[in-house]
Design an enzyme around this catalytic site. Structure first.
Site, PDB file in Angstrom:
ATOM      1  N   THR A 117      20.546  -4.504  -0.740  1.00 23.79           N
ATOM      2  CA  THR A 117      20.234  -5.866  -1.154  1.00 23.79           C
ATOM      3  C   THR A 117      21.426  -6.511  -1.854  1.00 23.79           C
ATOM      4  O   THR A 117      22.107  -5.852  -2.630  1.00 23.79           O
ATOM      5  CB  THR A 117      19.061  -5.791  -2.153  1.00 23.79           C
ATOM      6  N   ARG A 128       4.148  -6.321   2.136  1.00 25.07           N
ATOM      7  CA  ARG A 128       4.770  -5.871   0.882  1.00 25.07           C
ATOM      8  C   ARG A 128       5.900  -6.823   0.456  1.00 25.07           C
ATOM      9  O   ARG A 128       6.720  -7.246   1.254  1.00 25.07           O
ATOM     10  CB  ARG A 128       5.316  -4.458   1.083  1.00 25.07           C
ATOM     11  N   ILE A 129       5.906  -7.134  -0.818  1.00 23.30           N
ATOM     12  CA  ILE A 129       6.968  -7.950  -1.414  1.00 23.30           C
ATOM     13  C   ILE A 129       7.647  -7.090  -2.470  1.00 23.30           C
ATOM     14  O   ILE A 129       6.967  -6.396  -3.218  1.00 23.30           O
ATOM     15  CB  ILE A 129       6.379  -9.202  -2.118  1.00 23.30           C
ATOM     16  N   GLY A 130       8.937  -7.165  -2.564  1.00 22.06           N
ATOM     17  CA  GLY A 130       9.654  -6.399  -3.591  1.00 22.06           C
ATOM     18  C   GLY A 130      10.011  -7.249  -4.794  1.00 22.06           C
ATOM     19  O   GLY A 130       9.460  -8.336  -5.007  1.00 22.06           O
ATOM     20  N   THR A 157      18.949  -4.166  -7.792  1.00 16.27           N
ATOM     21  CA  THR A 157      18.748  -3.638  -6.445  1.00 16.27           C
ATOM     22  C   THR A 157      18.104  -2.265  -6.601  1.00 16.27           C
ATOM     23  O   THR A 157      18.168  -1.650  -7.664  1.00 16.27           O
ATOM     24  CB  THR A 157      20.076  -3.562  -5.652  1.00 16.27           C
ATOM     25  N   MET A 164      14.554   0.303  -5.828  1.00 11.79           N
ATOM     26  CA  MET A 164      13.107   0.371  -5.582  1.00 11.79           C
ATOM     27  C   MET A 164      12.383  -0.766  -6.307  1.00 11.79           C
ATOM     28  O   MET A 164      12.206  -0.746  -7.527  1.00 11.79           O
ATOM     29  CB  MET A 164      12.606   1.722  -6.094  1.00 11.79           C
ATOM     30  N   GLY A 165      11.994  -1.771  -5.528  1.00  8.57           N
ATOM     31  CA  GLY A 165      11.444  -2.986  -6.111  1.00  8.57           C
ATOM     32  C   GLY A 165      10.246  -2.765  -7.002  1.00  8.57           C
ATOM     33  O   GLY A 165      10.063  -3.465  -8.007  1.00  8.57           O
TER      34      GLY A 165
HETATM   35  C1  SD4 Z   1      13.134  -4.299  -2.615  1.00  9.73           C
HETATM   36  N1  SD4 Z   1      14.888  -4.256  -4.246  1.00  9.73           N
HETATM   37  O1  SD4 Z   1      12.602  -4.970  -1.741  1.00  9.73           O
HETATM   38  C2  SD4 Z   1      14.602  -4.512  -2.860  1.00  9.73           C
HETATM   39  C3  SD4 Z   1      15.362  -3.708  -1.876  1.00  9.73           C
HETATM   40  C4  SD4 Z   1      16.513  -3.002  -2.366  1.00  9.73           C
HETATM   41  O2  SD4 Z   1      17.506  -0.976  -2.380  1.00  9.73           O
HETATM   42  O3  SD4 Z   1      17.243  -3.423  -3.225  1.00  9.73           O
HETATM   43  N2  SD4 Z   1      16.683  -1.833  -1.840  1.00  9.73           N
HETATM   44  O4  SD4 Z   1      12.536  -3.459  -3.266  1.00  9.73           O
END
Ligand code: SD4
Length: 323
Positions: free
Chosen positions: A185, A213-215, A236, A238-239
């Site tokens: 990201t 799903r939304i992060g 960036t 795990m959302g």
């Molecule tokens: C998410 N933070 O959708 C984003 C994706 C990301 O490493 O940054 N992945 O969770």
């Protein structure tokens, strides 16, 4: 009704109510404002083209808001980047759905979630901010709005992503990869020559997520937050864990209390570690920029880095990590 008129009509203009962001913060903020910064752009990972594009615009006198938008658009269009925009990995049902947000020095912000078939969600988010009375539009409504605004629909599902998805379908194991090929990201913060800060964050989200799903990336306060008197932060990784900690907001508030951007990023990551006993299974990373141009960066797993454009050149710096 355009946002500004809407706010006026509602009689809730911040100045009148004494509610301008940061107006009560006289300590750290006042101190930090004394030093006039040179333009600077920072972005997650080694997105050097994006940061160079934004950075060079800043050196030409472009506003931080225009620079962040133009900067992250580079990655949205980059087909090799499978975590942002065109060419982004799909959800488990084969839908490419994009999330993005943008925030202006004024504290105004715009966001789109679950947006399909539009290559530049960050620019749609900016239109949401500037042309609607809302902050966030989702799914079908966001797409309709984008089309009304003149954005072209296109297929974002490339042959390569389709091939990778079909491979994934064989086992259907949902296991987000830590530090995907050293890019991911894009979150970006720019400080312009007037000393104003703006930020943007854009992603296709975690590969093979559930449909719908939304992060964290389009959520103001989680994936991005800034206060033009203090500084900003972007995330960036795990959302889900970033949302649970409202990490970017936390970092800006810690900076408001006098923590350096580095200390603030470390505290936010430690908060995530404390909240999630399985923290070794995922990555979470933040970068932060203060009003006087100080930078911070911290993550769980090593391998994350950020790129900085300053003094007309890019530097990529490995982030400190908890593990
Ligand atoms: C998410 N933070 O959708 C984003 C994706 C990301 O490493 O940054 N992945 O969770």
């Amino acid at each position: 009704m355009k946002r500004r008129n809407f706010i006026k009509a509602a009689g809730i203009a911040g100045a009148g109510a004494g509610l301008l962001p940061g107006s009560l913060n006289l300590n750290a903020a006042t101190f930090r404002k004394e030093k006039k910064p040179t333009p600077i752009c920072i972005a997650t990972w080694n997105f050097h083209e994006a940061s160079k594009t934004a950075g060079e615009l800043l050196y030409k006198g472009t506003s931080a808001l225009d620079a962040v938008e133009q900067g992250v658009r580079i990655e949205e269009a980059n087909l090799k980047n499978t975590t942002v925009g065109n060419g982004g990995a799909p959800d488990r049902d084969g839908n490419v759905t994009l999330d993005a947000c943008i925030m202006a020095p004024s504290g105004d912000c715009g966001s789109v979630v679950y947006l399909k078939e539009i290559e530049h969600p960050v620019s749609v988010a900016r239109k949401v901010m500037e042309e609607t009375p809302h902050v966030m539009l989702a799914g079908e409504g966001a797409l309709q709005f984008a089309i009304q605004q003149g954005f072209q629909q296109k297929n974002l599902f490339t042959k390569e992503s389709e091939k990778a998805w079909k491979e994934w379908l064989k086992d259907k194991e949902y296991k987000p990869i830590i530090n995907i090929e050293n890019h991911d990201t894009i979150g970006m913060l720019c400080l312009d020559d007037k000393g104003d800060i703006a930020g943007a964050c854009t992603t296709s989200g975690l590969a093979y997520k559930m449909n719908g799903r939304i992060g964290d990336s389009p959520i103001i306060g989680a994936g991005l937050y800034l206060d033009n008197e203090i500084g900003g932060a972007v995330a960036t990784g795990m959302g889900e864990v970033i949302m649970k900690s409202v990490g970017s907001f936390l970092i800006v508030e810690l900076m408001r209390q006098g923590k350096s951007p580095q200390e603030a990023c470390e505290i936010a990551v430690q908060r995530i570690i404390k909240q999630n006993p399985n923290y070794k299974d995922f990555q979470a990373a933040f970068i932060a920029l203060s009003k006087n141009g100080e930078i911070g960066s911290y993550c769980i797993h090593e391998g994350f880095s950020y790129v900085k454009f300053q003094d007309r050149k890019n530097t990529n710096t490995p982030s400190k990590s908890y593990l």
